[in-house]
Enzyme design. Structure first.
Site, mmCIF file in Angstrom:
data_model
loop_
_atom_site.group_PDB
_atom_site.id
_atom_site.type_symbol
_atom_site.label_atom_id
_atom_site.label_comp_id
_atom_site.label_asym_id
_atom_site.label_seq_id
_atom_site.Cartn_x
_atom_site.Cartn_y
_atom_site.Cartn_z
ATOM 1 C CG ASP A 44 -2.870 43.232 5.604
ATOM 2 O OD1 ASP A 44 -3.037 42.948 4.397
ATOM 3 O OD2 ASP A 44 -3.712 43.876 6.285
ATOM 4 C CB SER A 45 -1.750 38.723 1.832
ATOM 5 O OG SER A 45 -0.575 39.277 1.288
ATOM 6 C CG ASP A 83 -0.619 45.976 3.421
ATOM 7 O OD1 ASP A 83 -0.976 47.099 3.007
ATOM 8 O OD2 ASP A 83 -1.081 44.907 2.981
ATOM 9 C CE LYS A 113 -1.455 47.245 -0.051
ATOM 10 N NZ LYS A 113 -2.645 46.869 0.734
ATOM 11 C CD GLU A 181 -7.961 42.878 -2.649
ATOM 12 O OE1 GLU A 181 -7.188 43.602 -1.996
ATOM 13 O OE2 GLU A 181 -8.157 41.676 -2.373
HETATM 14 O O1 KIV Z 1 -1.985 42.198 1.575
HETATM 15 C C1 KIV Z 1 -1.865 42.118 0.350
HETATM 16 O O2 KIV Z 1 -1.209 41.213 -0.194
HETATM 17 C C2 KIV Z 1 -2.537 43.112 -0.469
HETATM 18 C C3 KIV Z 1 -2.622 42.870 -1.936
HETATM 19 C C4 KIV Z 1 -3.582 41.784 -2.208
HETATM 20 C C5 KIV Z 1 -2.930 44.096 -2.695
HETATM 21 O O3 KIV Z 1 -3.008 44.073 0.035
#
Ligand code: KIV
Length: 264
Positions: A44-45, A83, A113, A181
């Site tokens: 979700d980044s 995510d 995730k 993290e």
């Molecule tokens: O959203 C994401 O990219 C993440 C990673 C930083 C693990 O959760």
């Protein structure tokens, strides 16, 4: 090479380090997959690096599905993990199941995730019970930004015991792996040694079972700001800047297109 499945990923613990990178579209997924990565995370980044949001809070289920569909089309071998965004699994177990089911069906991802340890144990268990593989995510959980106040290292001093409980809860709930993290490296090692499932570190030192990075950070696409744990392997932003400036100059000077780039 054979497709990386959830059991293959899980069984790599203690044998060979796991590699994971984010991707959010067809082309990047294709590049990362062809290079031989074990797993692609549609994180979700996405909100920060693709959609320009200030954090991951506004990201929606529809946005995650839209991008993950493109990623799964570009991926042949890597395990694709999607995510679950903020508030897509927090209201109830039923909501978590409905959203995770939709995300798996519509995106083609291999697993979901979600963030949280002890508090998310029941949600993780419910998804695993309906055959949805879950990767946990503990330590710095960006969806908790408003509680935390800033993105800082988690699990220092007295916080360590709570983080260990979170790790155990994720494993007991049936997750096949867990992201750690921004955790002190000694604590990440302790958790890695304690769990039977692979730990995937980001800012958690070298002793995790695998490592994940945001692809934009690895490629130096985001400019000057860089968290301590990010290693920039190439400064693509600079290369892009130079190329774009060359294009502008050549067009203005009438040097592009030349005869070689024209039809006859
Ligand atoms: O959203 C994401 O990219 C993440 C990673 C930083 C693990 O959760």
């Amino acid at each position: 090479m054979d497709k990386v499945t959830v059991p293959i990923f899980r069984e790599r613990k203690g044998k060979e380090k796991l590699t994971m990178l984010t991707a959010y579209d067809y082309t990047f997924a294709n590049v990362v997959d062809s290079a031989g990565i074990d797993s692609i995370l549609v994180g979700d980044s996405l909100g920060n690096v693709m959609l320009g949001y200030p954090n991951t809070i506004p990201v929606t289920v529809d946005e995650m599905i839209h991008h993950t569909k493109a990623v799964t089309k570009g991926t042949k071998r890597a395990l694709v993990v999607i995510d679950m965004p903020f508030m897509s699994y927090h209201e109830s177990i039923e909501q978590a199941k409905r959203n995770a089911g939709r995300m798996m069906k519509e995106s083609g991802a291999d697993a979901v995730k979600l963030e949280g340890g002890v508090r998310m144990k029941e949600a993780i268990k419910a998804l695993v019970d309906i055959e949805i593989p879950v990767m946990g995510h503990i330590g710095l959980t960006p969806q908790s930004i408003h509680r935390m106040g800033s993105y800082k290292v988690q699990g220092k001093g007295k916080e360590a015991a709570a983080l260990i409980k979170d790790a155990k809860a994720v494993e007991e709930a049936g997750a096949f792996s867990v992201v750690l993290e921004c955790v002190p490296r000694q604590l990440a090692k302790e958790i890695t040694d304690m769990l039977s499932i692979p730990t995937i570190g980001i800012g958690a030192g070298p002793d995790c079972d695998g490592q994940v990075l945001v692809i934009h950070d690895l490629l130096g696409l985001l400019g000057e700001f860089r968290p301590k744990f990010v290693k920039t392997y190439i400064n693509i932003r600079q290369e892009m800047d130079t190329s774009i400036k060359n294009f502008i100059e050549e067009v203005r000077a009438g040097a592009f297109p030349d005869d070689a780039h024209s039809f006859h």
